[in-house]
Every structure is written in structure tokens, then in C-alpha cells.
Design a protein around this motif. Structure first.
Motif, PDB file in Angstrom:
ATOM      1  N   PRO A 229       0.813  -0.233 -10.223  1.00  9.91           N
ATOM      2  CA  PRO A 229       1.606  -1.461  -9.939  1.00  9.91           C
ATOM      3  C   PRO A 229       1.164  -2.003  -8.562  1.00  9.91           C
ATOM      4  O   PRO A 229       0.792  -1.079  -7.685  1.00  9.91           O
ATOM      5  N   ILE A 230       1.190  -3.088  -8.423  1.00 12.53           N
ATOM      6  CA  ILE A 230       0.905  -3.821  -7.082  1.00 12.53           C
ATOM      7  C   ILE A 230       2.071  -4.432  -6.330  1.00 12.53           C
ATOM      8  O   ILE A 230       2.910  -4.920  -6.907  1.00 12.53           O
ATOM      9  N   SER A 231       2.301  -4.115  -5.063  1.00  8.76           N
ATOM     10  CA  SER A 231       3.439  -4.509  -4.161  1.00  8.76           C
ATOM     11  C   SER A 231       2.728  -5.864  -3.812  1.00  8.76           C
ATOM     12  O   SER A 231       3.725  -6.923  -3.664  1.00  8.76           O
ATOM     13  N   ARG A 232       1.839  -5.902  -3.120  1.00  8.09           N
ATOM     14  CA  ARG A 232       1.383  -7.147  -2.446  1.00  8.09           C
ATOM     15  C   ARG A 232      -0.226  -7.143  -2.432  1.00  8.09           C
ATOM     16  O   ARG A 232      -0.922  -6.194  -2.432  1.00  8.09           O
ATOM     17  N   ILE A 233      -0.627  -8.451  -2.039  1.00  7.58           N
ATOM     18  CA  ILE A 233      -2.069  -8.472  -1.652  1.00  7.58           C
ATOM     19  C   ILE A 233      -2.104  -9.473  -0.482  1.00  7.58           C
ATOM     20  O   ILE A 233      -1.384 -10.519  -0.415  1.00  7.58           O
ATOM     21  N   ILE A 234      -3.103  -9.114   0.456  1.00  6.16           N
ATOM     22  CA  ILE A 234      -3.404  -9.714   1.549  1.00  6.16           C
ATOM     23  C   ILE A 234      -4.526 -10.059   1.576  1.00  6.16           C
ATOM     24  O   ILE A 234      -5.460  -9.171   1.660  1.00  6.16           O
TER      25      ILE A 234
END
Length: 523
Positions: free
Chosen positions: A272-277
């Protein structure tokens, strides 16, 4: 020799515990609340309460929406940020940071969206649970480095107090089952022993790992030995994902973000992904950073995948397979923060934190009680004793009251008022300062009872204040399955009950005798 050793350890335990006990009370109290940092933040933003906590959309759909929105609204921004909703946070956050003008500092432009409907949500300005999280190691209204040195020193004293307490505790297991009421300082000692022993492994773990989290404040020398720039250069090496690439000033006409996401979902489909920057999203030097969610893994840093925005190729992976030393360091920080914890384990952390608060509070009161009991009736109290009694009352009764004031301010301050987050904090410290002024003048048993009753009333009315100022209440939270909000109100009512019970225990003896006599006649 043996008696001399134990006498020395007793002296050491008493004084290292007393010197920093009020600061440690603050650190333990705020740190205990921080285990539910996100839940407190959710309660502090009632605008979110009507939105579903269950996310129906897939992560890829949410990311596609976030990319499309940023590409249409902020294509020329310096950074993009997409935070995906989680079990404890219902929001999809889409943010961008414009390029700063010379001599100025740019500010983030945040869009909070309901994860199910994508509708924008404007929430009130508040620090929420982050206030207590930062307070327990950065304090407030002071330089961050200075604050962390103070907290480090207090934590070292705490560790010494715990170890010396174990050494002098001859009946450590027997005292787990012994509590004598109505015995003056003996009762406070039993309470101190009970709260210490029951959660002793937690007290040792949380104190030692707390020192580990600030280890480079205490011991920067290994990093200074290996790196020319010391800790600063070490952090660049250890946290490459935190470094920003230099802008190339070459326009990126067709970013390869979609190809990077396809590569990620193909090779790590269960992650799972928490965030993308994304740094410089429209520049040839663009780098996309995908942060994975840790779930229940015993690690602090999230695994990060760094992709080239120009070619879409994987540049680097960070914290995916850490060294043994990095795993140990990250594991200790994860144990301290409780980020790895499931709901049940988080409640265990919370209860053990309350035991730590009780341990510190009973130790503070016990010292003053013993000095009072040794004095002759005609002997006046010393300045030191008066100071300790005042600090005890101000800290033990004042801090919970200030916390209630913080929550009242969140509900009663105008929603659109500028700077309301700082005013919530101001309400906290003004209330605590008021309790301290009260304690400097009045600190008798009756004054303890007065503040206990004020606390009981404040916490009792907090759920009512919430119900009158929002669309939710204890019953609706239970009906809708909003258990985090439900438990907030329940804990407020439990706190009110504890303070009311305490106020009854603090009634003067001449008032309790007639009540006891009436009870005996009724029996």
C-alpha cells in the motif's frame, strides 16, 4: 556496606526523581495522549465527521484523480504532494508548493478532499493531536534544540530513577498486590509502587527508546567522526529521500509518472502507498517519491521508491532492506512512537502511559507528604516544601484542566478566525498558568479538592459542548460506528468520574465522619 549501598540508592532515586518530576509528568502526559494523535486530530475537525471512513476507491483511482487535479491546477509548481487516506485518516490530500519569489518563502496550498466523493472539505485551523505530540519532546515557546536537550536530560534522570528504584525495591512482586488506603504517605508509596511495577517493562522501554529517538542530540560524535559535516551530512546519507534534486530548467513536456506507477504496481502489487511527492514535476530533473505504508512492521521509516520523472525508471529504493543497525534504530523509534500498533496494542500503550503518569504523580505527592508528617505541629513549612506542594498541585491538577481548555477552545473559537490554532494553544497555557497562580497561593487539601471538582465539571461538560457545537454526539457516534469519536466522549466522562471520586477522597475528615455515621445507621 549493604545498608550503605541501599541508602545511597534510595537517596539517588529520591532526588533524581524529584528534580525533573514535573517536567516528566508533562512529557508522559502529552506523550500518552500522542498515542491517539490522529484520533484527537479527527475529533478536532468536526467537518470530517460526516464523511465515510471507508474508502471505496482503489489507490490507483485516487492517485489518477490527484495527478489530474495537480496537472490542471498547479502544473508549474515546485512540488506536488498526494496523501492517500488510511484507516485512521479519511482524507485524500492534494497539495502543491509554488516556486518562491526571491527573498520570500513559499507556502503549501492544500486541498482536503473526501476520499469517497472527492468533494473539497474546508476544515477549521487546529493543531489537534500534533500539539501534544510536539509538546512532549519540543515543549513550546522555546528553541527546539534547547527543548530537546532539556527533555534528554530529564529522560536520563528518569532512566536512573527507574534503575535505582528496581535496586531498592526489595518486594517488587509482593507490592504488585498490596495497596493500603487511609495510611497517609504509606498509601501514596503503595500507589507509587503499584503503578511502577505493573507497567515496569513499558516504563523502561519508553524511556530508553525515547533517548534513542534523540540520540544524535546527546551523542553526535560518531557522525562527526565519519562525516565532515557531522550529523547534517549523516542525515543526507541516511535519508536520501529527503534531499531535493537541483532544477535543470529544462521543460519536461511528457512526464513519465504513469509509467513509474505501472512499474511500481507491477513489481510490488501488495504494497500500500501512503503518499507520493514529486520534486519539480515539470522539469527534466523531476523525481517521483513513492512512500509505502509500514502497516504493522516494526520500523519507523517508510520504504521509498525513487523514480525519474523524465524516463520513468527506478532510480533507487530506500529503507526497503535496511542494515541490521538501521533496523535496530528504526525498530526502537517505532516502539517508542507506537506507529506499529494495532488498535488493541495502542490502548495498551495508552493504559501503560497512564500508569507512568500515576507513578510520577504519586512520587511527587509522597515526598511532600512524608516531609509534612515528620514536621511538628508548631513547625512552619520550609520554602522548599511550599514550592514542591505548589508545583505538585499546578502540574497534577493544572495540566488536565489545561487540556480540557484546549478542547473547549477548539469547539468555541470562531471557525474562520485567523490564527485560531495558536489561540487553542494559548488557551491551554493560560489555563495552566491560572492553575499555577492559584497553586502558588492556595495548596491545602481543600484546594486540591477545589481543582479536582473544577476538572470533574470541565470534563463532564465537554461531551455536551461537543454535542451543542457539532452535529454529532455520543449516541450518534455509536449508531454510526464512529468508535474513535465515541471513545473520546467516553474517556472525557471517565476522567470526570475519576476527578469527582478524587474530590470525595479529599474531603476533610470532619465532613466525612457524619456521612460515615449515617451510612452505618442505614446499614
Amino acid at each position: 556496606m549493604k545498608d550503605s549501598f541501599f541508602r545511597s540508592m534510595t537517596w539517588l532515586h529520591t532526588w533524581v526523581g524529584l528534580l525533573f518530576c514535573w517536567l516528566l509528568w508533562l512529557v508522559f502526559f502529552a506523550g500518552t495522549l500522542s498515542f491517539f494523535r490522529q484520533e484527537i486530530s479527527l475529533w478536532s475537525k468536526p467537518e470530517l465527521h460526516q464523511h465515510s471512513m471507508v474508502v471505496q476507491s482503489s489507490q490507483q483511482d485516487l492517485l489518477d484523480y490527484g495527478f489530474n487535479r495537480l496537472n490542471s491546477e498547479a502544473s508549474d509548481a515546485a512540488r506536488w504532494w498526494i496523501s492517500l487516506p488510511s484507516e485512521r485518516n479519511p482524507l485524500l490530500r492534494v497539495s502543491h508548493l509554488p516556486y518562491a519569489q526571491p527573498g520570500e518563502k513559499a507556502s503549501w496550498v492544500n486541498h482536503n478532499l473526501a476520499a469517497d466523493s472527492k468533494t473539497p472539505i474546508t476544515t477549521r485551523e487546529t493543531k489537534g493531536g500534533s500539539f501534544f505530540y510536539r509538546l512532549h519532546f519540543d515543549l513550546h515557546y522555546m528553541d527546539r534544540t534547547t527543548a530537546r536537550w532539556i527533555v534528554c536530560l530529564a529522560s536520563l534522570f528518569m532512566l536512573v530513577a527507574l534503575i535505582s528504584g528496581i535496586v531498592i525495591h526489595k518486594r517488587i512482586f509482593k507490592d504488585m498486590f498490596q495497596f493500603r488506603t487511609g495510611k497517609g504517605s504509606r498509601s501514596w508509596l503503595d500507589g507509587h509502587n503499584l503503578s511502577s511495577v505493573l507497567a515496569l517493562p513499558f516504563h523502561l522501554m519508553i524511556t530508553y527508546t525515547g533517548l534513542i529517538t534523540l540520540i544524535f542530540t546527546l551523542f553526535p560524535y560518531p557522525a562527526q567522526t565519519v562525516y565532515e559535516e557531522g550529523v547534517k551530512e549523516f542525515r543526507k546519507d541516511f535519508y536520501p529521500e529527503r534531499q531535493r534534486p537541483q532544477q535543470s530548467h529544462e521543460t519536461l513536456s511528457t512526464p513519465a509518472f504513469a509509467q513509474s506507477l505501472d512499474h511500481f504496481f507491477t513489481n510490488w502489487p501488495e504494497q500500500p502507498i501512503s503518499r507520493i511527492i514529486i520534486d519539480h514535476p515539470q522539469d527534466a530533473a523531476a523525481v517521483m517519491k513513492i512512500y509505502g505504508a509500514n502497516r504493522s512492521e516494526i520500523k519507523d521509516e517508510q520504504a521509498v521508491w525513487l523514480y525519474s520523472g523524465k524516463t520513468g525508471e527506478l532510480l533507487n529504493t530506500v529503507h526497503l532492506e535496511d542494515s541490521a543497525a538501521a533496523q535496530l534504530y528504526g525498530g526502537m523509534i517505532a516502539m517508542h512512537t507506537g506507529r506499529l500498533a494495532s488498535t488493541g496494542l495502542r490502548w495498551l500503550y495508552f493504559l501503560c502511559g497512564l500508569a507512568g503518569c500515576a507513578m510520577i504523580a504519586t512520587g511527587c505527592v509522597m515526598w511532600a507528604k512524608r516531609i509534612r508528617e515528620r514536621q511538628k505541629p508548631t513547625q512552619s513549612a520550609s520554602f522548599g516544601l511550599k514550592l514542591v506542594e505548589s508545583l505538585n498541585l499546578a502540574a497534577i491538577m493544572g495540566l488536565p484542566l489545561a487540556t480540557a481548555a484546549f478542547f473547549y477552545a477548539n469547539r468555541l473559537l470562531p471557525v474562520g478566525h485567523s490564527g485560531r490554532a495558536d489561540q487553542e494553544v494559548l488557551a491551554f497555557f493560560l489555563t495552566w498558568a491560572g492553575a499555577a497562580v492559584f497553586s502558588a497561593k492556595w495548596r491545602s487539601q481543600q484546594d486540591w479538592r477545589t481543582l479536582a471538582l473544577v476538572n470533574a465539571l470541565a470534563w463532564l461538560l465537554l461531551p455536551l459542548c461537543n454535542a451543542l457545537t457539532t452535529q454529532g454526539n455520543l449516541i450518534s457516534y455509536a449508531n454510526n460506528g464512529q468508535w474513535a469519536l465515541f471513545m473520546f466522549d467516553i474517556l472525557a466522562l471517565l476522567a470526570a468520574a475519576v476527578f469527582y471520586w478524587q474530590s470525595n477522597k479529599l474531603q476533610p475528615a470532619q465532613q466525612t465522619r457524619p456521612q460515615r455515621a449515617r451510612a452505618e445507621r442505614a446499614a
